[in-house]
Design a protein around this motif. Structure first.
Motif, PDB file in Angstrom:
ATOM      1  N   GLN A   1      -2.919  -1.026  16.867  1.00 23.53           N
ATOM      2  CA  GLN A   1      -4.102  -1.220  16.101  1.00 23.53           C
ATOM      3  C   GLN A   1      -4.988  -0.160  16.172  1.00 23.53           C
ATOM      4  O   GLN A   1      -5.664   0.045  15.007  1.00 23.53           O
ATOM      5  N   GLU A   2      -4.942   0.766  17.290  1.00 15.67           N
ATOM      6  CA  GLU A   2      -5.779   2.118  17.044  1.00 15.67           C
ATOM      7  C   GLU A   2      -5.319   2.985  15.795  1.00 15.67           C
ATOM      8  O   GLU A   2      -6.165   3.414  15.075  1.00 15.67           O
ATOM      9  N   ILE A   3      -3.882   2.996  15.804  1.00 16.36           N
ATOM     10  CA  ILE A   3      -3.355   3.953  14.642  1.00 16.36           C
ATOM     11  C   ILE A   3      -3.897   3.409  13.364  1.00 16.36           C
ATOM     12  O   ILE A   3      -4.190   4.347  12.350  1.00 16.36           O
ATOM     13  N   ILE A   4      -3.754   2.249  12.938  1.00 12.96           N
ATOM     14  CA  ILE A   4      -4.097   1.433  11.673  1.00 12.96           C
ATOM     15  C   ILE A   4      -5.675   1.837  11.407  1.00 12.96           C
ATOM     16  O   ILE A   4      -5.828   2.163  10.450  1.00 12.96           O
ATOM     17  N   MET A   5      -6.131   1.803  12.451  1.00 16.13           N
ATOM     18  CA  MET A   5      -7.686   1.749  12.116  1.00 16.13           C
ATOM     19  C   MET A   5      -8.084   3.210  12.026  1.00 16.13           C
ATOM     20  O   MET A   5      -9.172   3.333  11.539  1.00 16.13           O
ATOM     21  N   ASN A   6      -7.206   4.020  12.577  1.00 16.37           N
ATOM     22  CA  ASN A   6      -7.626   5.537  12.435  1.00 16.37           C
ATOM     23  C   ASN A   6      -7.020   6.000  10.903  1.00 16.37           C
ATOM     24  O   ASN A   6      -7.675   6.731  10.258  1.00 16.37           O
ATOM     25  N   ASP A   7      -5.884   5.476  10.632  1.00 15.04           N
ATOM     26  CA  ASP A   7      -5.301   5.836   9.205  1.00 15.04           C
ATOM     27  C   ASP A   7      -5.975   5.058   8.030  1.00 15.04           C
ATOM     28  O   ASP A   7      -5.783   5.517   6.901  1.00 15.04           O
ATOM     29  N   LEU A   8      -6.378   3.823   8.135  1.00 17.39           N
ATOM     30  CA  LEU A   8      -6.965   2.959   7.244  1.00 17.39           C
ATOM     31  C   LEU A   8      -6.273   2.800   5.861  1.00 17.39           C
ATOM     32  O   LEU A   8      -6.729   2.773   4.896  1.00 17.39           O
ATOM     33  N   PRO A   9      -4.996   2.175   6.130  1.00 15.29           N
ATOM     34  CA  PRO A   9      -4.293   1.942   4.876  1.00 15.29           C
ATOM     35  C   PRO A   9      -5.083   0.495   4.335  1.00 15.29           C
ATOM     36  O   PRO A   9      -5.000   0.130   3.248  1.00 15.29           O
ATOM     37  N   TYR A  10      -5.644  -0.167   5.552  1.00 16.66           N
ATOM     38  CA  TYR A  10      -6.456  -1.390   5.262  1.00 16.66           C
ATOM     39  C   TYR A  10      -7.699  -0.969   5.553  1.00 16.66           C
ATOM     40  O   TYR A  10      -7.976  -0.342   6.574  1.00 16.66           O
ATOM     41  N   ILE A  11      -8.873  -1.736   5.119  1.00  9.80           N
ATOM     42  CA  ILE A  11     -10.271  -1.642   5.689  1.00  9.80           C
ATOM     43  C   ILE A  11     -10.314  -3.264   5.816  1.00  9.80           C
ATOM     44  O   ILE A  11     -10.742  -3.845   5.138  1.00  9.80           O
ATOM     45  N   PRO A  12     -10.183  -3.762   7.270  1.00  5.94           N
ATOM     46  CA  PRO A  12     -10.451  -5.079   7.462  1.00  5.94           C
ATOM     47  C   PRO A  12     -11.884  -5.323   7.268  1.00  5.94           C
ATOM     48  O   PRO A  12     -12.697  -4.395   7.571  1.00  5.94           O
TER      49      PRO A  12
ATOM     50  N   MET B   1       0.991  -1.333   0.091  1.00  2.07           N
ATOM     51  CA  MET B   1       0.220   0.189  -0.028  1.00  2.07           C
ATOM     52  C   MET B   1       0.825   1.263   0.058  1.00  2.07           C
ATOM     53  O   MET B   1       0.315   2.395  -0.501  1.00  2.07           O
ATOM     54  N   ASN B   2       2.179   0.982   0.370  1.00  3.94           N
ATOM     55  CA  ASN B   2       3.194   2.404   0.465  1.00  3.94           C
ATOM     56  C   ASN B   2       2.571   3.098   1.869  1.00  3.94           C
ATOM     57  O   ASN B   2       2.745   4.400   1.706  1.00  3.94           O
ATOM     58  N   TYR B   3       2.165   2.658   3.059  1.00  5.00           N
ATOM     59  CA  TYR B   3       1.784   3.493   3.987  1.00  5.00           C
ATOM     60  C   TYR B   3       3.066   3.694   4.633  1.00  5.00           C
ATOM     61  O   TYR B   3       3.920   2.805   5.020  1.00  5.00           O
ATOM     62  N   ARG B   4       3.191   5.107   5.128  1.00  5.12           N
ATOM     63  CA  ARG B   4       4.440   5.730   5.804  1.00  5.12           C
ATOM     64  C   ARG B   4       4.022   6.521   6.870  1.00  5.12           C
ATOM     65  O   ARG B   4       3.335   7.393   6.364  1.00  5.12           O
ATOM     66  N   ASN B   5       4.299   5.946   7.933  1.00  7.13           N
ATOM     67  CA  ASN B   5       4.108   6.835   9.193  1.00  7.13           C
ATOM     68  C   ASN B   5       5.438   6.887  10.080  1.00  7.13           C
ATOM     69  O   ASN B   5       5.351   5.722  10.850  1.00  7.13           O
TER      70      ASN B   5
END
Length: 616
Positions: free
Chosen positions: A525-536, A494-498
């Motif tokens: 988990q909180e950060i990823i679900m806020n930034d949403l590079p994925y939508i599980p 995805m090229n997610y960069r943080n």
């Protein structure tokens, strides 16, 4: 004339004696035991576990492979210093002799001496060091995350290793580094040197086509007829055979595994019902459960799956790199509908990236974006997010970018319906839901191999729907989203960069206090679900089916029943083919009598015609 005719019969008999009778015989001999035909698992007095596979390996190169179909086969060839017990998931020594002995940043690991590769050479510390150096020198994307904190690996003697760590403590040393695969130095040394001398060392290594893997595991590679089947055979000299692990004796107790390729679930189900296979090596769709449960010889099991399915964005492109766009998108995905209607209740909506079955690391308090909202409310929330970010709509209701330009139509890559109807249908539904807010999306069914190539290697895509099978340790939370993995064949396509996320997730790999590490993983988990590079999308229950008449020892575990395979025992011992010494003679005589009958009939007919002619 008579002598010539007799000579002809003798020649025919000799030919019949030496010929292969094809489907009527085994190894050129008449098979008297018809049970060998009705139960192919016991063909030719050999017992094979017949596995229905939905796809075949994409590669036999262990440094390249990232798909489950490749590892379903290759996993039997490569041993590791430590493994996890089934059920308990306790880490235990395997190739290692005992647990590591630590002294500061150094750890000494001793190895068992009786382990060999299937070419007869011993597996030694030199193989482990070679594998470690290879991974660290090439920075192989699939493995480097488990070796980033290793300074060096040294050989003390042929069966003793010294690991020097960069950090004082890391939980990943034993559950990552020491559980990595071991490849044979002899098999790979020349290729590795050639790769190092090439213009693109890593690409040269990953593109190498392994034809015949060398195995230190319980099975050896036998043959692969692409598009049809792949066969691996049990090693008679496997070092761990008979070893007790968690109360179960390690096999294999049969002659091999036959992976038979079935492109669709329908054909695999039919094969299972007909007794042509013993196990379907992928989850079956809920729609088959009722009919299979009626079959006396078939057992259907349901296990918590240690994985999740997700939709991911290519963050290199607009507007997918816009968090507001991704958030509005997420509001429109009705995960509850997918679970109830498509999965028929066999699963649950996913609002994080750690499965609930992995209880200690699962964060149950992640906000459920759009969870439980009716359709109208979803649309309202999504439009509010877009408006706030400067998006507008034209007179036809089509979404326009903040620049005023129209949003181009884009593709959501999904496996085709005959491969995975659940992901295919999910893609169709999501595309339809997006149209409600003027987003022009199209679900594009694409072969699994093409998706993995476009996504992970070429990184040329818009969005895709795939899934992960996971390990017990949650380090994948770091690996899947770390900027170091945003490379070709890395695990962050995805090229997610943080940078803040990189730093936080890296700290999890250096935290040996389990409770403190748990808090870090929860925050990740909180950060990823806020930034949403994925939508599980969903956690799917693993529904599987097997033939209960052929093998015993199946058990359920986190992730399904495939962990049973090495412990299975055949229920029926194979009956040897009855190969009478006279069997060829009997067949030859039958054919001779048939030919004599035809010749005799022809002779009589000819004589009668001659008499009639003489009378005239």
């Amino acid at each position: 004339m008579k002598r010539a005719f007799l000579l002809l019969l003798i020649l025919i008999g000799c030919e019949l004696w030496t010929m292969d009778y094809g489907p009527w015989t085994k190894n050129g001999l008449w098979t008297m035991d018809h049970g060998l035909w009705t139960n192919p698992a016991f063909a030719q007095s050999k017992v094979y576990l017949r596995v229905g596979s939905q796809d075949e390996p994409k590669t036999l190169n262990p440094f390249k492979a990232s798909d489950v179909w490749s590892w379903n086969v290759m996993g039997w060839f490569y041993e590791s210093l430590y493994i996890r017990e089934p059920i308990s998931k306790k880490v235990i020594p395997w190739v290692a002799e005992g647990y590591p002995q630590f002294s500061g940043k150094a750890a000494i690991v001793k190895m068992k001496r009786e382990i060999t590769w299937d070419d007869g050479t011993p597996l030694t510390a030199w193989d482990v060091k070679f594998t470690a150096d290879l991974i660290m020198d090439f920075k192989i994307p699939r493995y480097i995350s488990d070796w980033e904190f290793i300074e060096k690996v040294e050989v003390v003697d042929d069966y003793t290793l010294k690991f020097t760590l960069k950090v004082g403590c890391t939980p990943l040393f034993q559950v990552g580094t020491l559980m990595s695969i071991i490849v044979q130095k002899k098999a790979w040394e020349k290729l590795v040197q050639q790769a190092k001398e090439s213009k693109a060392p890593l690409r040269t290594l990953l593109d190498y086509q392994v034809k015949r893997p060398v195995s230190a595991g319980p099975f050896s590679f036998s043959e692969w007829v692409k598009g049809s089947y792949l066969k691996i055979v049990a090693r008679k000299d496997y070092w761990a055979k008979g070893k007790e692990v968690a109360g179960r004796k390690t096999g294999p107790f049969y002659d091999g595994i036959l992976y038979k390729l079935y492109g669709t679930t329908d054909t695999a189900i039919l094969a299972l019902r007909k007794g042509e296979i013993d196990f379907i090596y992928w989850p079956i769709e809920p729609g088959f459960v009722a009919e299979l449960s009626k079959e006396e010889k078939i057992t259907v099991t349901t296990s918590p799956d240690n994985g999740f399915f997700y939709l991911a964005f290519n963050l290199r492109k607009r507007p997918y790199n816009d968090l507001s766009f991704r958030k509005a998108f997420a509001y429109m995905v009705d995960k509850e509908f997918i679970v109830q209607r498509i999965l028929q209740g066999y699963g649950e909506p996913a609002y994080t990236i750690v499965p609930p079955g992995n209880k200690f690391w699962y964060n149950p308090d992640i906000p459920k974006l759009g969870g439980g909202l009716p359709k109208d409310e979803r649309i309202k929330k999504a439009k509010e997010v877009l408006k706030k970010a400067g998006y507008i709509w034209d007179r036809k209701g089509s979404l326009l970018l903040p620049s005023g330009k129209p949003l181009r139509s884009f593709n959501i890559l999904t496996p085709p319906a005959d491969y995975d109807p659940i992901r295919a249908m999910s893609g169709v539904l999501i595309a339809e839901w997006l149209k409600e807010i003027g987003i022009p999306a199209l679900a594009k069914p694409t072969s699994f191999g093409t998706i993995t190539q476009k996504v992970f290697t070429q990184q040329d895509f818009d969005l895709f729907i795939l899934g992960w099978q996971l390990g017990i340790d949650p380090d994948y939370v770091r690996v899947f989203f770390h900027s170091r993995q945003a490379v070709p064949d890395g695990q962050n396509p995805m090229n997610y960069r943080n940078k803040a996320y990189d730093k936080l997730s890296d700290s999890s790999s250096e935290e040996c206090d389990e409770e403190k590490r748990r808090k870090i993983i929860f925050k990740c988990q909180e950060i990823i679900m806020n930034d949403l590079p994925y939508i599980p999308l969903f956690f799917r229950d693993r529904v599987e089916a097997y033939n209960n008449q052929t093998f015993s020892g199946w058990f359920k575990d986190l992730g399904g029943i495939s962990g049973s395979i090495i412990y299975l025992q055949p229920k029926i011992k194979p009956k040897p083919s009855i190969q009478h010494p006279a069997s060829r003679l009997q067949l030859s005589l039958i054919w001779i009598f048939i030919i004599l009958g035809i010749a005799g009939g022809y002779y009589v007919l000819r004589k009668r015609r001659k008499k009639i002619k003489d009378k005239k």
